[in-house]
Each structure stands twice: as C-alpha cells, then as structure tokens.
Design an enzyme around this catalytic site. Structure first.
Site, PDB file in Angstrom:
ATOM      1  N   GLU A  99       0.736  -1.266   0.152  1.00 51.73           N
ATOM      2  CA  GLU A  99      -0.088  -0.048  -0.008  1.00 51.73           C
ATOM      3  C   GLU A  99       0.762   1.388  -0.010  1.00 51.73           C
ATOM      4  O   GLU A  99       0.663   2.305  -0.845  1.00 51.73           O
ATOM      5  CB  GLU A  99      -0.993   0.071   1.353  1.00 51.73           C
ATOM      6  CG  GLU A  99      -1.811   1.169   1.257  1.00 51.73           C
ATOM      7  CD  GLU A  99      -2.556   1.351   2.564  1.00 51.73           C
ATOM      8  OE1 GLU A  99      -2.819   2.536   2.994  1.00 51.73           O
ATOM      9  OE2 GLU A  99      -2.989   0.229   3.125  1.00 51.73           O
ATOM     10  N   ASN A 133      -3.297  -5.496   8.687  1.00 51.65           N
ATOM     11  CA  ASN A 133      -4.328  -5.348   9.779  1.00 51.65           C
ATOM     12  C   ASN A 133      -4.653  -6.375  10.720  1.00 51.65           C
ATOM     13  O   ASN A 133      -4.884  -6.126  11.750  1.00 51.65           O
ATOM     14  CB  ASN A 133      -5.742  -4.766   9.039  1.00 51.65           C
ATOM     15  CG  ASN A 133      -6.482  -6.036   8.480  1.00 51.65           C
ATOM     16  OD1 ASN A 133      -7.280  -6.607   9.051  1.00 51.65           O
ATOM     17  ND2 ASN A 133      -6.161  -6.005   7.273  1.00 51.65           N
ATOM     18  N   SER A 158      -9.717  -8.979   5.624  1.00 50.11           N
ATOM     19  CA  SER A 158      -9.565  -9.666   4.250  1.00 50.11           C
ATOM     20  C   SER A 158      -9.809 -11.266   4.629  1.00 50.11           C
ATOM     21  O   SER A 158      -9.564 -11.988   3.732  1.00 50.11           O
ATOM     22  CB  SER A 158      -8.254  -9.516   3.592  1.00 50.11           C
ATOM     23  OG  SER A 158      -7.088  -9.934   4.412  1.00 50.11           O
TER      24      SER A 158
END
Length: 310
Positions: A131, A231, A274
C-alpha cells in the site's frame, strides 16, 4: 477436552467494504471476460481468498512482464498501484480494472495535493508494504518524501522547521500507535497539513476497538488472518497491548494450538479485514467439537453499514 469454555466473538470482524468490493470486481471480471483474468499483486492479503480465486481462473503477477497474454484484463489490487504501473499499462494497451479501495484512493489524492502544493511530505507506514509503495508512487519526485513508522523516526527527519509540511498514513496501521506519531509530528510541526478525516480506515479502527473490548474479557485472543495481512497483525498486537494474556494469528482452525488453548477458559475470536467469515464459523465448529460446554457471547462495538459501489 471436556472443560467449559467461554468464547467472545468480535463484531465487527472479517471482510471490510473495500475487500468485499475488490473480490466482487474480480468475480465480475471473470463473468464478463472469462478466464484467465490477471491481478497485479494479491487482490487482498488472505491465502484462502487467493486460492479460491486462482481456482476460478485468476493469475497473480507482480510485474507486467509476467502477463503472458496482454489481451486479457488486468485488475489492480485493493492496495493500489504506483502511477508508473498505470502509465505502463496505457503504453502497452492493456485493459485495466481498478479495485483500489476507495479509502486508499483518498490517500492517493491527498499525497498528490501535498506534492502539488510543494510541501515536504511525511508518510506514516511500513516502507515495503504494497500500500505504501502504491501511495508514494503517486508522485513523480520523492526528493521531499519522508517515510516514518515510529516517534523515534521523527527525530531523524531532516526538514527545515520553516518548510510547509503535510502527512498521510497507511490505512491499516495501529490506531493508538499512529495517534502517538501524529501527536509528535504536530508538536514538531505545528502547522502540519493532514486530511480532514483520519487516514486510518474505519474498518481497521472498528476491528481494533472490538479487540480492545475483548481483551478485557478474554485471556487468549485468536485472530484469523494471513501472516502478510497488516491489519490482522495489528489486531494481535492490539490484543496484547490491551490486557490479553496471549494472542495468536492463524490462517484457519487447522493452525490452532490445542495445547495452548488448554491453559485458558476464556477466548476471544476476531478476523482481519480480508478474512472470510466461513473461517470463523469453522473455528467455532472445531471448538464445539472439543468442549462439552461452550458459552458464546458477542462483543459488539459498531454496526458497519458501508458498502462501496463497483
């Protein structure tokens, strides 16, 4: 096992709006164009999702040179891509579909804005995370770019205090750690520019908030998510920092250490943004098959209603 077990389930957990949108984009592309469909980088960081999509006809690549058939569509992952990749696809005539999370796209727009205003740009995040690579790749010149990941990194910044300074962050960081870094930045650069709303994704924030509450109740926190999911790793760290005696990150129930579980009578379960819900349900099924008496309780901190359009 025959002991009693109390299980707390985090809400919200699992798929966020950006992940749902990205997966739906890939599945729609397979319906519209047939297989194969190329995806640059993992569409989301979860091995079960990736294996499922591969079985349906998705081919993962890291570089455009790996596309054996450039007449097929190429999808950009939810994490976003550098502008140079977009430019190259145009040059090569490759049909592209952008599955970049809208919240990541907002960060892209912000870093471009800071660049166009000739600011020194501070990026809070992990330098090698896909990212961050996509975010810093939005600007053509990195001479005024500084990537930091801790308060200590701020001391090493070589920026004139009189300069105009702005910052953006990776969307999947620890909410608490990032607040500390931002606070320290504002102390050093009182006029620093930021996005009007926090860069940290609302889903990341909500999942960490739920884990904080579970950590007050459960001795062991089980996070379902892949090891390369930022995350998911943060959820484990948040649990340990907020009262849990132990925390583990597992891809699925097959990785659960049953000997470790024997040490605890209260367990909390969550899933990274996810990780599909069926992995949580399978873990619950396995727990029920090992214990005679299980008490399951929800720890609900937010109700997420956000859905991103395709």
């Amino acid at each position: 096992m025959s002991e009693n077990l109390t299980v707390y389930i985090a809400e919200p957990r699992g798929f966020c709006a950006g992940v749902r949108r990205a997966i739906e984009i890939v599945e729609q592309a397979l319906r519209d164009y047939g297989a194969p469909v190329y995806v640059r980088h993992e569409i989301v960081h979860n091995k079960h999702v990736i294996e499922d999509l591969k079985n349906k006809g998705v081919i993962l690549i890291d570089e455009l040179s790996q596309m054996q058939d450039k007449t097929r569509p190429l999808i950009f992952s939810a994490h976003g891509v550098p502008q140079s990749v977009v430019d190259e696809t145009i040059k090569l005539g490759i049909k592209t579909i952008d599955a970049t999370c809208p919240l990541v796209a907002k960060v892209h727009n912000q870093i471009k804005k800071l660049y166009n205003e000739d600011m020194e740009i501070i990026v809070i995040g992990k330098k090698n995370h896909v990212e961050i690579i996509g975010t810093v790749g939005q600007i053509p010149n990195d001479s005024k770019l500084h990537i930091i990941n801790s308060k200590e990194d701020i001391e090493a910044l070589n920026i004139n205090p009189e300069s105009k300074v702005g910052f953006v962050t990776q969307t999947t960081l620890s909410v608490d750690d990032t607040k500390e870094i931002v606070s320290a930045l504002k102390e050093k650069f009182p006029t620093i520019s930021a996005m009007r709303k926090d860069d940290i994704c609302f889903a990341t924030t909500n999942r960490q908030k739920a884990v904080k509450e579970m950590a007050k109740l459960a001795d062991l926190i089980i996070v379902i998510g892949s090891k390369n999911s930022s995350n998911s790793k943060q959820l484990k760290e948040v649990a340990l920092k907020n009262g849990a005696k132990d925390a583990v990150l597992i891809d699925d129930a097959s990785e659960l250490d049953w000997d470790l579980l024997k040490e605890y009578q209260t367990v909390g379960i969550t899933a990274g943004a996810s990780a599909p819900e069926y992995l949580v349900q399978d873990l619950l099924y396995q727990l029920k098959s090992h214990y005679d008496n299980i008490k399951i309780m929800d720890v609900k901190v937010e109700y997420e209603k956000v859905n991103f359009k395709l």
